[in-house]
Every structure is written in structure tokens, then in C-alpha cells.
Write an enzyme that holds these catalytic residues in place. Structure first.
Site, PDB file in Angstrom:
ATOM      1  CD1 TRP A 101      -2.837  -1.945   1.025  1.00 29.37           C
ATOM      2  CD2 TRP A 101      -2.750  -0.687  -0.587  1.00 29.37           C
ATOM      3  NE1 TRP A 101      -4.021  -2.932   0.668  1.00 29.37           N
ATOM      4  CE2 TRP A 101      -3.691  -1.406  -0.097  1.00 29.37           C
ATOM      5  CE3 TRP A 101      -3.724  -0.261  -0.821  1.00 29.37           C
ATOM      6  CZ2 TRP A 101      -5.381  -2.287  -0.784  1.00 29.37           C
ATOM      7  CZ3 TRP A 101      -4.405  -0.020  -1.992  1.00 29.37           C
ATOM      8  CH2 TRP A 101      -5.270  -1.508  -1.961  1.00 29.37           C
ATOM      9  CG  ASP A 175      -3.595   4.309   3.435  1.00 33.72           C
ATOM     10  OD1 ASP A 175      -4.431   3.831   4.532  1.00 33.72           O
ATOM     11  OD2 ASP A 175      -3.354   3.264   3.129  1.00 33.72           O
ATOM     12  CE  LYS A 199      -9.199  -2.421   2.970  1.00 36.70           C
ATOM     13  NZ  LYS A 199      -8.464  -1.638   2.548  1.00 36.70           N
TER      14      LYS A 199
END
Ligand SMILES: *Cc1c(COP(=O)(O)O)cnc(C)c1O
Length: 368
Positions: A101, A175, A199
Site C-alpha cells: 500500500w 494511511d 474494513k
């Protein structure tokens, strides 16, 4: 009706109580005669839903008054562009690349600013996060990007770096897509944090951005206005139509988290302790097996996403098929790393972790 234990990395399992409440309110929200998804976002009913979600989230994560919470769209992936468009002023930004990511974040930001690699963990084969004192941070960089939970690689940063203590004045951008609201955030170390809701706190379509006020108002002229933090903040996330139903669901999840109990704990401390114990069950089952493998250094293991591997490629298909037969689903690893992955987000009950561990022990006993 039989609910499965869903170990998906996202969109992911939600608390049944939240789904039941949403179902009960589907046709008529609080006597309004309509569903939340049919309401004008400008009406009093939806405004109360947004206010409730925002104050619930602010209280849950103890977000200080100097931060704005923005309810946006586009997901974590859009933020990889939106953050540099808003913060970089076209100058430098430094990236700590600890997995798939953060690598994406660096590559996307490079389209809008001078994106530098401050550190990576390639040499360590992605098993740990390099210490902040070793990061190559440039003077005057507009921000430093860190992915605090690498969803694919299963690496979590358990203590955010104190950049100021290292003499770095750049704000830290985090993040936190895949561990948002699974633990407290030390806001004194953060300038901006972002994450999708799908999530840990709700459904796809909603992106949460927590941004320190002084970082708002510096967007590049090329930044789309719907993604300009100043316009979003000034219009209380209603510059354009926000993802209304996803905000409503997130609001229900924030209440569920606030009321969460574990042992003598309540609220976020209970959620965090529950997450620690679920993950420990699975890591213990891996480490004690002599069969399963997880390669992340223990100090950096993620509580949320646990990748693990079998000793023989031929065993993956039967492991997954037998898990499925027991109602344990979505355990296949991300295609880029293979293997298996169990995601144990907030809404995964202890029973789910226990059922997984039971399957793992039984399978290893037969195939080990
Ligand atoms: C899932 C994820 C994203 C991307 O989220 P989208 O909503 O698909 O854009 C970004 N970063 C991390 C760490 C993630 O886990």
C-alpha cells in the site's frame, strides 16, 4: 439463516446488531417514512445522522478540536492523490515504503509532487518497519507518509513515530485504512490520517479524513474542487452529495464500538484488548504448530491482517475447502503474496478466531 465467519480483508464483516438495526430502519427511519438512502442530504434528518456519526467518531477516537473530520469518497486509493494535491504545494513529500500500500502511495504521489523514498524494508524482506531514526527525511518536505497497517503484508506500526523528536517539522500522514478504530491514535504525532470505512467501521463508499486545521487551504489549483479539503471542510462534508447511507452505517458502527464491552473494559480500550486477544490466538496457533508460517517480526505483526503459509502448495486447496465447509470464508491470501490471510477486524467475534484456530489445529494434525 446461517452467518459465516468472514475473514475478508475488505469489504469485511460487520456487527450483526448493526445490520439488524439497519434492516429494521430500512423502510422507515425514525418515523420519517423513508429510508436513509432516499433522504435529501440537506434535510434535518440526514443532518442529524451526520452530526451523530461525526460526534460519535470524535468521541471514540478522542479526536482533538484542532482536527477536522471529513466524510469523503474515493477510498484510500483516491487519497493517495488527494493528499499530495492538498498538502504538497508541488514540493517534496517523503514516503516510508513498508509494503504494497505505501508503495502505491509513493507512485501515485509522484504524479503530483517530488515524492521521495525515505525508507523501505526490502532488505529485511518486508518483515519489519525500519526505525524512524533511520528514515531519510528531507528538510522542508511537505509531509511524511506512513502506512500504519500494511493490509497485504500484515505489518502494523504499533507506535507512531514522533517526528518532532527527530527534529523533523513535516507533518506525518498516516494511511490507517485497515486498522482505523481498532486502537487509539496518538494525535500529537499526526497531521493527517485517512482510511476507507469498509474494513473496520462500515461499508464501502465512505472515506474518513482527519486533518489538522493548519494543513487545510493549500490545495494545488489542479485539485478537483470536490477533493479540496478547504471546500469539503467549509461545507461540513456537504460540498457535494456525501455517501449518505455509508455515513449512516458508520454512525451505527461508532455507537456499537462505544458500547463494546470486553471483561471490565468498555469502548475503544475494550475493542483494542479484544483485537489483541483474537490476534494472539491465531499467532499462537501459527507459532506453536511447526506447520504454519508467518514471517513478520513479532514486534510488527498486525492485529488486523494475518498472512500465513502452509508447508506444501498442494495443501491450500483442501485447507480452504474444509474451512469453507465449516463456515470460515475469505481466507485466501492476496494474489501478490499468495498463501492464506485471516483478517480479524473489530466486528470479528472471539468465536470466529476460535473457530479458525480449531480448524488450523485439526488440519495440521491431519496433514502435518
Ligand atoms: C484497502 C486499503 C486501501 C485502499 O482502499 P480503497 O477503498 O480500495 O481505495 C489503501 N490503503 C490501505 C492500507 C488499505 O488497506
Amino acid at each position: 439463516m446461517a452467518r459465516v465467519f468472514n475473514f475478508s480483508a475488505g469489504p469485511a464483516t460487520l456487527p450483526p446488531a448493526v445490520l439488524e438495526q439497519a434492516a429494521a430502519e430500512m423502510l422507515d427511519w425514525h418515523g420519517s417514512g423513508m429510508s436513509v438512502m432516499e433522504m435529501s442530504h440537506r434535510g434535518a434528518a440526514f443532518e442529524s445522522i451526520l452530526d451523530d456519526a461525526e460526534s460519535g467518531l470524535r468521541a471514540l477516537l478522542a479526536v482533538p478540536p484542532g482536527f477536522r473530520i471529513l466524510f469523503m469518497q474515493g477510498g484510500g486509493l483516491a487519497e493517495n492523490a488527494v493528499v499530495p494535491l492538498n498538502l504538497s504545494r508541488g514540493g517534496a513529500a517523503d514516503f516510508v515504503v513498508t509494503g504494497a500500500w505505501s508503495r502505491k502511495s509513493l507512485l501515485e504521489a509522484a504524479r503530483y509532487c517530488d515524492a521521495g523514498l525515505a525508507a523501505d524494508n526490502q532488505e529485511d524482506r518486508r518483515r519489519s518497519i525500519p526505525p524512524a531514526a533511520s528514515w531519510r527525511l528531507r528538510d522542508g518536505a511537505s509531509y511524511v507518509h506512513l502506512c500504519s497497517n500494511e493490509t497485504i503484508d500484515g505489518l502494523e506500526c504499533h507506535e507512531l513515530p514522533d517526528l518532532a523528536a527527530l527534529g523533523c517539522t513535516s507533518p506525518l500522514v498516516v494511511d490507517c485504512s485497515s486498522h482505523l478504530a481498532s486502537r487509539p491514535i496518538d494525535w500529537s504525532r499526526v497531521g493527517l490520517a485517512f482510511g476507507g470505512a469498509q474494513k473496520n467501521v462500515g461499508m464501502a463508499g465512505l472515506t474518513l479524513v482527519f486533518v489538522r486545521e493548519d494543513l487545510i487551504g493549500h490545495a494545488l489549483p489542479t485539485c478537483p474542487s470536490a477533493f479540496d479539503y478547504r471546500l469539503v471542510a467549509e461545507n461540513r462534508s456537504m460540498y457535494n452529495t456525501p455517501p449518505t447511507y455509508a455515513i449512516y452505517i458508520a454512525g451505527l458502527v461508532f455507537r456499537w464500538l462505544r458500547d463494546f464491552r470486553h471483561g471490565t473494559l468498555a469502548g475503544l480500550p475494550a475493542v483494542e484488548q479484544h483485537n489483541i486477544e483474537k490476534a494472539q490466538l491465531v499467532y499462537d496457533a501459527i507459532d506453536g504448530s511447526g506447520f504454519y508460517r508467518n514471517e513478520v517480526a513479532p514486534a510488527f505483526r498486525s492485529r488486523m491482517n494475518i498472512p500465513f503459509f502452509l508447508p506444501d502448495e498442494r495443501l491450500y486447496a483442501p485447507f480452504l475447502a474444509e474451512a469453507q465447509a465449516r463456515g470460515l470464508v475469505q481466507l485466501k491470501g492476496h494474489k501478490s503474496v499468495g498463501g492464506l490471510r485471516a483478517s480479524l477486524y473489530n466486528a470479528m467475534p472471539m468465536e470466529g478466531a476460535l473457530a479458525l484456530v480449531g480448524h488450523m489445529r485439526e488440519f495440521a494434525a491431519r496433514h502435518g
